[in-house]
Design a protein around this motif. Structure first.
Motif, PDB file in Angstrom:
ATOM      1  N   ASP A   1       0.807  -1.229   0.000  1.00  9.73           N
ATOM      2  CA  ASP A   1       0.000   0.000   0.000  1.00  9.73           C
ATOM      3  C   ASP A   1       0.833   1.268   0.000  1.00  9.73           C
ATOM      4  O   ASP A   1       0.410   2.289  -0.536  1.00  9.73           O
ATOM      5  N   ALA A   2       2.009   1.243   0.618  1.00  6.33           N
ATOM      6  CA  ALA A   2       2.829   2.457   0.742  1.00  6.33           C
ATOM      7  C   ALA A   2       4.270   2.130   0.360  1.00  6.33           C
ATOM      8  O   ALA A   2       4.921   1.317   1.017  1.00  6.33           O
ATOM      9  N   VAL A   3       4.741   2.766  -0.715  1.00  9.41           N
ATOM     10  CA  VAL A   3       6.087   2.493  -1.218  1.00  9.41           C
ATOM     11  C   VAL A   3       6.782   3.814  -1.528  1.00  9.41           C
ATOM     12  O   VAL A   3       6.184   4.724  -2.085  1.00  9.41           O
ATOM     13  N   MET A   4       8.052   3.883  -1.145  1.00 14.96           N
ATOM     14  CA  MET A   4       8.890   5.017  -1.522  1.00 14.96           C
ATOM     15  C   MET A   4      10.029   4.498  -2.389  1.00 14.96           C
ATOM     16  O   MET A   4      10.703   3.544  -2.013  1.00 14.96           O
ATOM     17  N   LEU A   5      10.220   5.120  -3.548  1.00 12.85           N
ATOM     18  CA  LEU A   5      11.358   4.821  -4.409  1.00 12.85           C
ATOM     19  C   LEU A   5      12.354   5.955  -4.239  1.00 12.85           C
ATOM     20  O   LEU A   5      11.990   7.134  -4.376  1.00 12.85           O
ATOM     21  N   TYR A   6      13.593   5.602  -3.939  1.00 13.10           N
ATOM     22  CA  TYR A   6      14.652   6.596  -3.732  1.00 13.10           C
ATOM     23  C   TYR A   6      15.691   6.416  -4.831  1.00 13.10           C
ATOM     24  O   TYR A   6      16.392   5.404  -4.871  1.00 13.10           O
ATOM     25  N   PHE A   7      15.765   7.386  -5.740  1.00 15.75           N
ATOM     26  CA  PHE A   7      16.686   7.325  -6.866  1.00 15.75           C
ATOM     27  C   PHE A   7      17.949   8.111  -6.535  1.00 15.75           C
ATOM     28  O   PHE A   7      17.870   9.276  -6.111  1.00 15.75           O
ATOM     29  N   SER A   8      19.104   7.467  -6.730  1.00 17.68           N
ATOM     30  CA  SER A   8      20.379   8.117  -6.437  1.00 17.68           C
ATOM     31  C   SER A   8      21.463   7.527  -7.323  1.00 17.68           C
ATOM     32  O   SER A   8      21.197   6.660  -8.158  1.00 17.68           O
ATOM     33  N   ALA A   9      22.684   7.980  -7.103  1.00 15.94           N
ATOM     34  CA  ALA A   9      23.851   7.455  -7.816  1.00 15.94           C
ATOM     35  C   ALA A   9      25.056   7.556  -6.892  1.00 15.94           C
ATOM     36  O   ALA A   9      25.085   8.400  -5.984  1.00 15.94           O
ATOM     37  N   PRO A  10      26.062   6.714  -7.100  1.00 14.00           N
ATOM     38  CA  PRO A  10      27.242   6.717  -6.225  1.00 14.00           C
ATOM     39  C   PRO A  10      27.986   8.051  -6.201  1.00 14.00           C
ATOM     40  O   PRO A  10      28.619   8.374  -5.202  1.00 14.00           O
TER      41      PRO A  10
ATOM     42  N   THR B   1      15.944  11.819  -6.218  1.00  8.51           N
ATOM     43  CA  THR B   1      14.507  11.926  -6.459  1.00  8.51           C
ATOM     44  C   THR B   1      13.808  10.901  -5.585  1.00  8.51           C
ATOM     45  O   THR B   1      14.248   9.761  -5.474  1.00  8.51           O
ATOM     46  N   VAL B   2      12.725  11.350  -4.972  1.00  8.74           N
ATOM     47  CA  VAL B   2      11.891  10.487  -4.138  1.00  8.74           C
ATOM     48  C   VAL B   2      10.512  10.422  -4.781  1.00  8.74           C
ATOM     49  O   VAL B   2       9.923  11.464  -5.090  1.00  8.74           O
ATOM     50  N   LEU B   3      10.030   9.205  -4.981  1.00 11.14           N
ATOM     51  CA  LEU B   3       8.661   8.998  -5.435  1.00 11.14           C
ATOM     52  C   LEU B   3       7.932   8.218  -4.352  1.00 11.14           C
ATOM     53  O   LEU B   3       8.432   7.206  -3.873  1.00 11.14           O
ATOM     54  N   VAL B   4       6.763   8.700  -3.969  1.00 16.08           N
ATOM     55  CA  VAL B   4       5.946   8.020  -2.963  1.00 16.08           C
ATOM     56  C   VAL B   4       4.667   7.544  -3.646  1.00 16.08           C
ATOM     57  O   VAL B   4       4.004   8.330  -4.339  1.00 16.08           O
ATOM     58  N   PHE B   5       4.366   6.278  -3.439  1.00 18.13           N
ATOM     59  CA  PHE B   5       3.175   5.671  -4.026  1.00 18.13           C
ATOM     60  C   PHE B   5       2.254   5.179  -2.923  1.00 18.13           C
ATOM     61  O   PHE B   5       2.713   4.568  -1.959  1.00 18.13           O
ATOM     62  N   PHE B   6       0.953   5.459  -3.079  1.00 20.33           N
ATOM     63  CA  PHE B   6      -0.072   4.880  -2.221  1.00 20.33           C
ATOM     64  C   PHE B   6      -0.969   4.024  -3.099  1.00 20.33           C
ATOM     65  O   PHE B   6      -1.510   4.517  -4.094  1.00 20.33           O
ATOM     66  N   GLU B   7      -1.110   2.756  -2.726  1.00 13.16           N
ATOM     67  CA  GLU B   7      -1.941   1.799  -3.455  1.00 13.16           C
ATOM     68  C   GLU B   7      -1.606   1.793  -4.947  1.00 13.16           C
ATOM     69  O   GLU B   7      -2.483   1.782  -5.799  1.00 13.16           O
TER      70      GLU B   7
ATOM     71  N   PHE C   1       1.903   9.511  -5.566  1.00 15.24           N
ATOM     72  CA  PHE C   1       1.315  10.572  -4.753  1.00 15.24           C
ATOM     73  C   PHE C   1       2.256  11.770  -4.636  1.00 15.24           C
ATOM     74  O   PHE C   1       1.824  12.916  -4.619  1.00 15.24           O
ATOM     75  N   LEU C   2       3.549  11.518  -4.535  1.00 16.84           N
ATOM     76  CA  LEU C   2       4.519  12.590  -4.301  1.00 16.84           C
ATOM     77  C   LEU C   2       5.758  12.353  -5.134  1.00 16.84           C
ATOM     78  O   LEU C   2       6.224  11.224  -5.256  1.00 16.84           O
ATOM     79  N   ARG C   3       6.288  13.445  -5.693  1.00 17.28           N
ATOM     80  CA  ARG C   3       7.541  13.417  -6.453  1.00 17.28           C
ATOM     81  C   ARG C   3       8.350  14.628  -6.010  1.00 17.28           C
ATOM     82  O   ARG C   3       7.923  15.762  -6.166  1.00 17.28           O
ATOM     83  N   LYS C   4       9.519  14.352  -5.437  1.00 15.11           N
ATOM     84  CA  LYS C   4      10.421  15.422  -5.005  1.00 15.11           C
ATOM     85  C   LYS C   4      11.792  15.147  -5.596  1.00 15.11           C
ATOM     86  O   LYS C   4      12.295  14.027  -5.511  1.00 15.11           O
ATOM     87  N   SER C   5      12.400  16.178  -6.168  1.00 16.92           N
ATOM     88  CA  SER C   5      13.739  16.039  -6.731  1.00 16.92           C
ATOM     89  C   SER C   5      14.650  17.123  -6.191  1.00 16.92           C
ATOM     90  O   SER C   5      14.206  18.247  -5.924  1.00 16.92           O
ATOM     91  N   ARG C   6      15.901  16.766  -6.072  1.00 11.92           N
ATOM     92  CA  ARG C   6      16.990  17.649  -5.663  1.00 11.92           C
ATOM     93  C   ARG C   6      16.766  18.307  -4.319  1.00 11.92           C
ATOM     94  O   ARG C   6      17.214  17.823  -3.322  1.00 11.92           O
ATOM     95  N   HIS C   7      16.076  19.413  -4.283  1.00 12.91           N
ATOM     96  CA  HIS C   7      15.951  20.208  -3.053  1.00 12.91           C
ATOM     97  C   HIS C   7      14.721  19.782  -2.269  1.00 12.91           C
ATOM     98  O   HIS C   7      13.601  20.100  -2.636  1.00 12.91           O
ATOM     99  N   MET C   8      14.952  19.051  -1.193  1.00  8.07           N
ATOM    100  CA  MET C   8      13.856  18.615  -0.337  1.00  8.07           C
ATOM    101  C   MET C   8      14.377  18.464   1.079  1.00  8.07           C
ATOM    102  O   MET C   8      15.565  18.258   1.285  1.00  8.07           O
TER     103      MET C   8
END
Length: 101
Positions: A9-18, A65-71, A75-82
């Motif tokens: 139901d609740a997932v956060m994807l965290y995109f990054s690089a080394p 970049t953070v993507l938050v998914f509900f079901e 729901f939310l997309r934040k990049s760089r400055h957060m």
């Protein structure tokens, strides 16, 4: 990733690089805040240098970049400055509705 999105139901994807110092500084703080406030969240980390096709699939072109998914729905997309507080505050209310149902 799609299986994770469809089966939780609740997932956060965290995109990054080394090579991203901001990514490495933000990730532990954000992960801790999400787990402390929203215990049922699933957090997936995606290294865009190893899997650029996943970043492309989700139209992620900046890191972190953070993507938050509900079901399964974004729901939310934040990049760089957060800030950690900003992310937590934004998802607090919809998360509480989801947990109550």
């Amino acid at each position: 990733i799609n299986q994770t999105l469809n089966s939780n139901d609740a997932v956060m994807l965290y995109f990054s690089a080394p090579t991203c110092n901001v990514c490495h500084a933000l990730k532990p703080k954000l992960t801790e805040a999400i787990m402390d406030n929203f215990p049922t969240f699933i957090i997936e980390s995606i290294d865009i240098s190893q899997t650029p096709e996943i970043a492309s699939h989700f139209s992620v072109f900046a890191i972190p970049t953070v993507l938050v998914f509900f079901e399964g729905r974004e729901f939310l997309r934040k990049s760089r400055h957060m800030s950690v507080g900003e992310v937590v505050d934004t998802i607090k209310r919809p998360y509480s509705f989801m947990v109550e149902s």
